[in-house]
Motif scaffolding. Structure first.
Motif, PDB file in Angstrom:
ATOM      1  N   ILE B   4     -11.963  32.476  21.658  1.00 26.07           N
ATOM      2  CA  ILE B   4     -11.584  33.480  20.654  1.00 26.07           C
ATOM      3  C   ILE B   4     -11.810  32.883  19.269  1.00 26.07           C
ATOM      4  CG2 ILE B   4      -9.667  34.918  19.780  1.00 26.07           C
ATOM      5  CD1 ILE B   4      -8.301  34.283  22.577  1.00 26.07           C
ATOM      6  N   ARG B   5     -12.307  33.697  18.380  1.00 27.77           N
ATOM      7  CA  ARG B   5     -12.423  33.227  16.994  1.00 27.77           C
ATOM      8  C   ARG B   5     -11.668  34.194  16.092  1.00 27.77           C
ATOM      9  NH1 ARG B   5     -18.323  32.208  15.655  1.00 27.77           N
ATOM     10  NH2 ARG B   5     -18.342  34.332  14.867  1.00 27.77           N
ATOM     11  N   ILE B   6     -10.892  33.635  15.189  1.00 30.39           N
ATOM     12  CA  ILE B   6     -10.089  34.461  14.273  1.00 30.39           C
ATOM     13  C   ILE B   6     -10.622  34.257  12.852  1.00 30.39           C
ATOM     14  CG2 ILE B   6      -7.763  34.977  13.427  1.00 30.39           C
ATOM     15  CD1 ILE B   6      -6.665  33.641  15.951  1.00 30.39           C
ATOM     16  N   HIS B   7     -10.887  35.359  12.183  1.00 27.58           N
ATOM     17  CA  HIS B   7     -11.344  35.278  10.787  1.00 27.58           C
ATOM     18  C   HIS B   7     -10.301  35.912   9.884  1.00 27.58           C
ATOM     19  CE1 HIS B   7     -15.583  34.068  11.336  1.00 27.58           C
ATOM     20  NE2 HIS B   7     -15.442  34.636  12.513  1.00 27.58           N
ATOM     21  N   GLY B   8     -10.072  35.273   8.757  1.00 30.72           N
ATOM     22  CA  GLY B   8      -9.147  35.880   7.811  1.00 30.72           C
ATOM     23  C   GLY B   8      -9.272  35.202   6.474  1.00 30.72           C
ATOM     24  N   ARG B   9      -8.280  35.443   5.654  1.00 35.36           N
ATOM     25  CA  ARG B   9      -8.238  34.773   4.349  1.00 35.36           C
ATOM     26  C   ARG B   9      -7.022  33.864   4.324  1.00 35.36           C
ATOM     27  NH1 ARG B   9     -11.678  36.931   0.703  1.00 35.36           N
ATOM     28  NH2 ARG B   9     -12.392  39.062   1.056  1.00 35.36           N
ATOM     29  N   GLY B  44      -6.585  33.289  -0.225  1.00 40.57           N
ATOM     30  CA  GLY B  44      -7.686  34.176  -0.551  1.00 40.57           C
ATOM     31  C   GLY B  44      -9.031  33.723  -0.028  1.00 40.57           C
ATOM     32  N   ALA B  45      -9.175  32.416   0.204  1.00 35.75           N
ATOM     33  CA  ALA B  45     -10.481  31.928   0.661  1.00 35.75           C
ATOM     34  C   ALA B  45     -10.677  32.258   2.142  1.00 35.75           C
ATOM     35  CB  ALA B  45     -10.553  30.420   0.461  1.00 35.75           C
ATOM     36  N   PRO B  46     -11.922  32.541   2.562  1.00 33.17           N
ATOM     37  CA  PRO B  46     -12.160  32.842   3.976  1.00 33.17           C
ATOM     38  C   PRO B  46     -11.803  31.649   4.858  1.00 33.17           C
ATOM     39  CG  PRO B  46     -14.090  33.364   2.633  1.00 33.17           C
ATOM     40  CD  PRO B  46     -13.151  32.605   1.757  1.00 33.17           C
ATOM     41  N   VAL B  47     -11.086  31.914   5.937  1.00 31.83           N
ATOM     42  CA  VAL B  47     -10.763  30.842   6.882  1.00 31.83           C
ATOM     43  C   VAL B  47     -11.048  31.318   8.306  1.00 31.83           C
ATOM     44  CG1 VAL B  47      -8.980  29.750   5.465  1.00 31.83           C
ATOM     45  CG2 VAL B  47      -8.338  31.542   7.054  1.00 31.83           C
ATOM     46  N   LYS B  48     -11.227  30.327   9.188  1.00 30.14           N
ATOM     47  CA  LYS B  48     -11.502  30.611  10.593  1.00 30.14           C
ATOM     48  C   LYS B  48     -10.546  29.790  11.444  1.00 30.14           C
ATOM     49  CE  LYS B  48     -15.966  29.536  10.287  1.00 30.14           C
ATOM     50  NZ  LYS B  48     -17.361  29.236  10.616  1.00 30.14           N
ATOM     51  N   ALA B  49     -10.262  30.293  12.628  1.00 31.66           N
ATOM     52  CA  ALA B  49      -9.535  29.471  13.597  1.00 31.66           C
ATOM     53  C   ALA B  49     -10.109  29.762  14.973  1.00 31.66           C
ATOM     54  CB  ALA B  49      -8.051  29.781  13.544  1.00 31.66           C
ATOM     55  N   PHE B  50     -10.115  28.712  15.804  1.00 30.12           N
ATOM     56  CA  PHE B  50     -10.719  28.837  17.134  1.00 30.12           C
ATOM     57  C   PHE B  50      -9.657  28.686  18.215  1.00 30.12           C
ATOM     58  CE2 PHE B  50     -13.633  26.419  14.307  1.00 30.12           C
ATOM     59  CZ  PHE B  50     -14.572  27.419  14.090  1.00 30.12           C
ATOM     60  N   VAL B  51      -9.741  29.549  19.211  1.00 31.58           N
ATOM     61  CA  VAL B  51      -8.786  29.462  20.317  1.00 31.58           C
ATOM     62  C   VAL B  51      -9.557  29.434  21.631  1.00 31.58           C
ATOM     63  CG1 VAL B  51      -6.848  30.590  21.477  1.00 31.58           C
ATOM     64  CG2 VAL B  51      -7.087  30.766  18.992  1.00 31.58           C
ATOM     65  N   LYS B  52      -9.091  28.576  22.528  1.00 27.68           N
ATOM     66  CA  LYS B  52      -9.648  28.571  23.890  1.00 27.68           C
ATOM     67  C   LYS B  52      -8.490  28.745  24.849  1.00 27.68           C
ATOM     68  CE  LYS B  52     -13.206  25.347  22.539  1.00 27.68           C
ATOM     69  NZ  LYS B  52     -13.770  24.012  22.680  1.00 27.68           N
ATOM     70  N   ILE B  53      -8.679  29.582  25.848  1.00 31.15           N
ATOM     71  CA  ILE B  53      -7.641  29.787  26.843  1.00 31.15           C
ATOM     72  C   ILE B  53      -8.278  29.664  28.219  1.00 31.15           C
ATOM     73  CG2 ILE B  53      -6.031  31.473  27.837  1.00 31.15           C
ATOM     74  CD1 ILE B  53      -5.673  32.556  24.955  1.00 31.15           C
ATOM     75  N   LEU B  70     -13.116  38.367  19.157  1.00 35.66           N
ATOM     76  CA  LEU B  70     -13.163  38.165  17.724  1.00 35.66           C
ATOM     77  C   LEU B  70     -11.972  38.893  17.114  1.00 35.66           C
ATOM     78  CD1 LEU B  70     -15.349  36.762  16.034  1.00 35.66           C
ATOM     79  CD2 LEU B  70     -16.436  38.982  15.699  1.00 35.66           C
ATOM     80  N   ILE B  71     -11.159  38.185  16.367  1.00 36.09           N
ATOM     81  CA  ILE B  71     -10.055  38.842  15.674  1.00 36.09           C
ATOM     82  C   ILE B  71     -10.363  38.761  14.181  1.00 36.09           C
ATOM     83  CG2 ILE B  71      -7.567  38.851  15.223  1.00 36.09           C
ATOM     84  CD1 ILE B  71      -7.177  37.442  17.910  1.00 36.09           C
TER      85      ILE B  71
END
Lengths: 400, 188, 87, 316
Positions: B4-9, B44-53, B70-71
């Motif tokens: 899973i990849r999460i995108h946000g700020r 405010g800056a774009p950030v990502k986080a990675f999840v594995k299950i 993708l979240i």
């Protein structure tokens, strides 16, 4: 208790369960959350320790010098530039035989400017007389911090220990960790007794008088003996730990699928997990490959390597660091010199994962294929391979 | 293994969301790992986080390159980052958006959307959408139950004020309830 | 102490003493008649070599380095520095 | 005439002050080795012996690299130069190590004086960062800086507290340079501005004043106490070994080194100079100023006056 924690938090739990008297730390990326976790534990009253929020890493270790000389069990953590600022008290911690435990959340050294992972900081100080242990996952972070105290405070050792965890790939990676029970930790780890060096008005002695060369040589020899003893003591500590907590890490070097191996991979730190996956994959293809996870980098387990690599055709070492001047990865050259005059397999050095770069399954897979080629041709065409720079052998890291 | 990849700020709690997901998975007897992208987490800056299950212990400590899930916490970051990069075939997109987003690549087979800003701004005074989106994720994917998500919130946000914890759990519940699932058949 | 812990770290136990009296090229001599027993010489002596015995101020020549501070500071002019003669 | 009055004053007052201090300390065991290899007429040695007598046996002493370390206070080989626990911190971690010791003794619930006797290099220069940090954190340690205005142990190099125009081996006197081109770092005032419980200046010529300040420092329990002790160095300053005390006294009498104390940053003078002398009288007896011209002496007089006026404006 099962918790989902990142590597920094795992280290903080390990420290807390070891009941340190004095903690001094200065925040630095990627170790910062570790200091915050510890400070929070102290603030909440969960951890009964003197917390000294020092103005620099140099002072962090220096405060621990004073505290240890007053009999305290101590803890700190640092990274990269912080470690290099510490170098002066760092060397002295081991030469005064103070059993400090310090996590190094490994990170590149500047320049170029970087805040990301790499083991350059910790491996660069390898000859400063500390014990250095490198870990693979968060459970191992926590467990090794507790083990580190038993090792450091063993009367045959009495030396400081670094628990080195990869910056970001462990420090900021959250996964399931079993938090041990305090009673079990207390059973495993007896209280610290410092009576060979101390500052106490009841027994006034001087600490570190001016020392002539002959006597200094004596201290150096004793220091080296302590390091050598650490090899044996750590095996016992790890085994004891396994008995109480049910987790045994195979001591200094963990062999994986090495029984009938002809090719061996050597790794250190978080990349070891990826290596396990890819060794399994290569085995599916019928490649006789195994791998050795080097946990104790200092003292360097020469004898065990010689034994484990007896009869092996090819050895590849992946280093997340470089040895300037020897012009290879650091573990590679240490291993190479350890094998000199014994069974000498063909060897290649792979440099990967610098500056926070991922060491992907694609990378490790490529390394194994490279080693297969060496085995077939019985020739090392190129001793040092820079993983992300040499297009011809680099498979895209996207390869799953 | 599920990736899973999460995108946000920065400030929306992408990293915390990744940890909550792992905590929820662990509660269900699975294994998980969460790693943030290693950029500076500035508000405010774009950030990502990675999840594995996975059902097995996850040995590799690597980033996620080909996510099946993708979240997207903030779709407005798409001008700054291509959050569809490297997605797997049969990708599921869970996005904070008031309606079905257009311009979605064909590899995306399922879309779940929820107007998380509308739900969270009244709660927090700002679009802190992570927990709300995890509620939506639970409904859209069915991978993890809402109850496990709530447990994850309590574990990872431990130490936060009770009131905030309750608000976050509430946000997850509303996100779960209001998420709309669309089986996506490519562009019309 | 256990065998392993013998002399592993640099510590000092016995007192380090140098017979600094050997350094002297001039020597303070005291006129006890003139001495007002004000104690000035005693407190200012860097080597701590002045002591009181039978209410008389004396110098411990074992350690006195002969710097001359006592003579200089004595307001009763009871101390003079003379050449050190060693047999 | 002035000199005569001065002598009368000395006989009337200071003599008895000496007597009181002398009676107080003379029967106290000297906690320093009787024979350490300081130079003849060493000012720093006077200060250390008195300090140890005041603090007594329940003291842990830090002697960093510098003169006192070099002369054997920490001992040689398997020996120790003091009868209290003594250790050799690094030149730049003195205050941090002290803090660590004190924290652990606090934790054990044992009261002990943790004392540093450090030179000006380890205090004002390379060790300043950790001292400032310890002051800010209210570490309960006692820090005495013996200021001999330079790196004397290594052979008279300039330090941050070396005064304007003073000769040292790294600020030599030649055609284009005439001693140190910069003024000294006002170390005691900087420490006072940390608003720690106790800061004082002291002089080995005024030991009764110094002893009182040591006792005040010993009483502090809620933070750091700092004493800046003026200790002339016959070897490095170029004067005969018997003049150490006299020169210290002149520095005070000329306001070159005024005596004051500060509690939580509030400054108060502790020695009123009734007959202020021109700074020239001090400069002319110290060899490291022997190259000065009349104009340069005037300039220094002005700097001394300005610094004193500034201090006065801060004092209560």
């Amino acid at each position: 208790m099962i918790k989902v924690v990142d590597g920094n938090q795992a280290a903080a739990f390990g420290a807390k369960l070891s009941k340190p008297d004095v903690i001094a730390a200065y925040p630095i990326t990627p170790q910062t959350p570790l200091v915050e976790y510890v400070a929070t534990m102290v603030a909440r009253g969960e951890l009964d320790a003197e917390m000294v929020e020092v103005e620099s890493e140099h002072s962090a270790l220096s405060v621990l010098h004073g505290a240890a000389l007053a009999g305290a069990r101590t803890f700190t953590a640092t990274s990269s530039q912080g470690l290099s600022l510490m170098y002066e008290p760092y060397f002295r911690t081991s030469t005064l035989r103070l059993p400090v435990v310090m996590c190094i959340v490994t990170r590149e050294m500047i320049s170029p400017q970087s805040v990301w992972g790499g083991q350059q900081d910790a491996v660069t100080v390898r000859d400063a007389g500390w014990i250095q242990l490198y870990v693979e996952n968060n459970q191992e972070v926590l467990d090794t911090v507790i083990q580190a105290y038993r090792l450091a405070e063993d009367k045959k050792v009495m030396l400081p220990v670094n628990v080195c965890l990869d910056g970001f790939y462990l420090s900021h990676m959250a996964e399931k960790v079993e938090i041990p029970e305090q009673d079990d930790v207390d059973r495993f780890l007896p209280p610290l007794k410092m009576d060979y060096i101390k500052l106490d008005p009841k027994e006034p002695i001087s600490v570190d008088p001016l020392t002539p060369g002959g006597l200094l040589t004596h201290y150096r020899k004793k220091h080296m003996e302590g390091l050598e003893n650490a090899k044996e003591v750590f095996e016992a500590v790890d085994r004891d730990f396994g008995e109480i907590f049910g987790r045994y890490y195979h001591g200094k070097i963990e062999p994986y699928r090495m029984d009938d191996a002809e090719i061996a991979l050597v790794t250190m730190g978080s990349m070891s997990g990826t290596a396990r996956v890819m060794v399994d994959k290569a085995r599916e293809r019928g490649v006789k490959v195994g791998f050795l996870k080097l946990k104790m980098f200092r003292p360097f387990p020469k004898e065990e390597f010689r034994e484990l690599l007896e009869g092996i055709d090819v050895v590849g070492v992946i280093d997340r660091n470089v040895s300037f001047g020897f012009s290879s990865g650091t573990v590679f050259y240490e291993l190479k010199s350890a094998l000199m005059g014994h069974h000498e397999p063909l060897m290649a050095s792979f440099i990967a994962g610098l500056g926070g770069m991922d060491i992907t399954k694609g990378h490790v897979g490529t390394v194994i294929r490279f080693l297969e080629k060496i085995q077939q041709t019985k020739r090392v065409e190129k001793e040092v391979i820079w993983m992300d720079l040499e297009e011809e052998i680099w498979e895209k890291p996207l390869t799953r | 293994m599920i990736e899973i990849r999460i995108h946000g700020r920065g400030g929306q709690g992408a990293v915390m969301a990744s940890k909550i997901l792992v905590s929820a998975a662990v509660l269900e007897g699975k294994h998980g790992s969460a790693i943030p992208d290693f950029t500076f987490e500035r508000r405010g800056a774009p950030v990502k986080a990675f999840v594995k299950i996975d059902d097995q212990y996850i040995r590799e400590k690597t980033q996620v390159y080909t996510p099946e899930f993708l979240i997207v916490l903030d779709p407005s970051i798409k001008t700054a980052v291509d959050y569809y990069e490297g997605i797997a075939d049969n990708c599921t997109l869970v996005i904070n958006y008031p309606k079905l987003p257009g311009d979605v690549p064909e590899k995306v087979k399922t879309i779940g959307y929820v107007d998380a800003n509308k739900i969270t701004i009244p709660l927090f005074g700002m679009p802190m959408v992570n927990t709300c989106m995890l509620g939506a994720f639970a409904k859209v994917t069915g991978l993890i139950s809402l109850d496990s998500i709530k447990h994850g919130i309590s574990e990872i946000m431990e130490g936060m004020k009770d009131e905030m914890l309750e608000k976050n759990i509430h946000a997850a519940e509303v996100g779960y309830k209001e998420a709309v699932i669309v089986e996506y058949k490519g562009r019309d | 102490m256990e065998e392993y812990l013998d002399w592993i770290a640099p510590i000092g136990k016995d007192l380090y003493v140098i017979r600094t009296g050997e350094w002297r090229y001039q020597k303070p001599e005291r006129d006890h008649e003139k001495c007002k027993k004000c104690g000035t010489c005693l407190i200012f002596c860097p080597t701590g070599s002045i002591y009181v015995e039978d209410e008389r101020y004396e110098t411990d020549y074992e350690y006195c380095k002969g710097c001359g501070i006592c003579a200089r500071e004595c307001r009763a002019d009871a101390i003079i520095m003379v050449e050190e003669v060693r047999e | 005439m002035g000199e005569t009055i001065d002598k009368i004053k000395w006989l009337l007052t200071d003599k008895y002050a000496n007597k009181a201090l002398e009676e107080e300390i003379r029967d106290i065991e000297d906690l320093l080795s009787p024979g350490v290899s300081t130079c003849l007429g060493c000012g720093a040695e006077v200060g250390l012996r008195i300090a140890l007598k005041i603090f007594g046996k329940n003291t842990i002493l830090a002697i960093p690299p510098g003169c006192m370390g070099g002369v054997g206070v920490v001992g040689y080989g398997l020996t120790t130069g003091a009868k209290v626990p003594v250790f050799f911190p690094l030149l730049d971690n003195i205050a941090s190590m002290l803090a660590g010791i004190k924290r652990q003794f606090n934790r054990k619930g044992e009261k002990v004086y943790v004392l540093a006797y450090a030179g000006d290099g380890g205090t004002a220069d390379v060790g300043f960062q950790c001292l400032s940090g310890a002051a800010e954190r209210d570490e309960n340690i006692i820090y005495i800086c013996y200021d001999n205005e330079g790196y004397m142990n290594t052979g008279i190099q300039r330090s941050g507290t070396t005064p304007y125009k003073a000769w040292t081996t790294t600020t030599p006197v030649g055609e284009s340079r005439r001693g140190k081109p910069q003024v000294s770092k006002n170390m005691p005032l900087i420490m006072a501005m940390h608003e720690v419980p106790y800061v004082a200046t002291a002089s080995i010529a005024y030991l009764e004043d110094y002893a009182t300040k040591l006792k005040k420092a010993a009483k502090v329990e809620d933070g750091l106490s700092y004493i800046h002790l003026f200790t002339p160095c016959p070897t490095g300053w170029r004067f005969s070994t018997d003049k150490t005390i006299e020169i210290s006294r002149l520095a005070v009498e000329t306001n070159f080194f005024p005596l004051w104390e500060a509690k939580y940053g509030k400054i108060r003078f502790t020695k009123k100079i009734w007959f202020k002398k021109p700074v020239k009288e001090y400069l002319k007896v110290v060899g490291k100023y022997s190259h000065l011209t009349e104009e340069e002496i005037e300039e220094i007089q002005k700097l001394v006056d300005e610094r004193y006026d500034m201090l006065k404006s801060l004092a209560r």
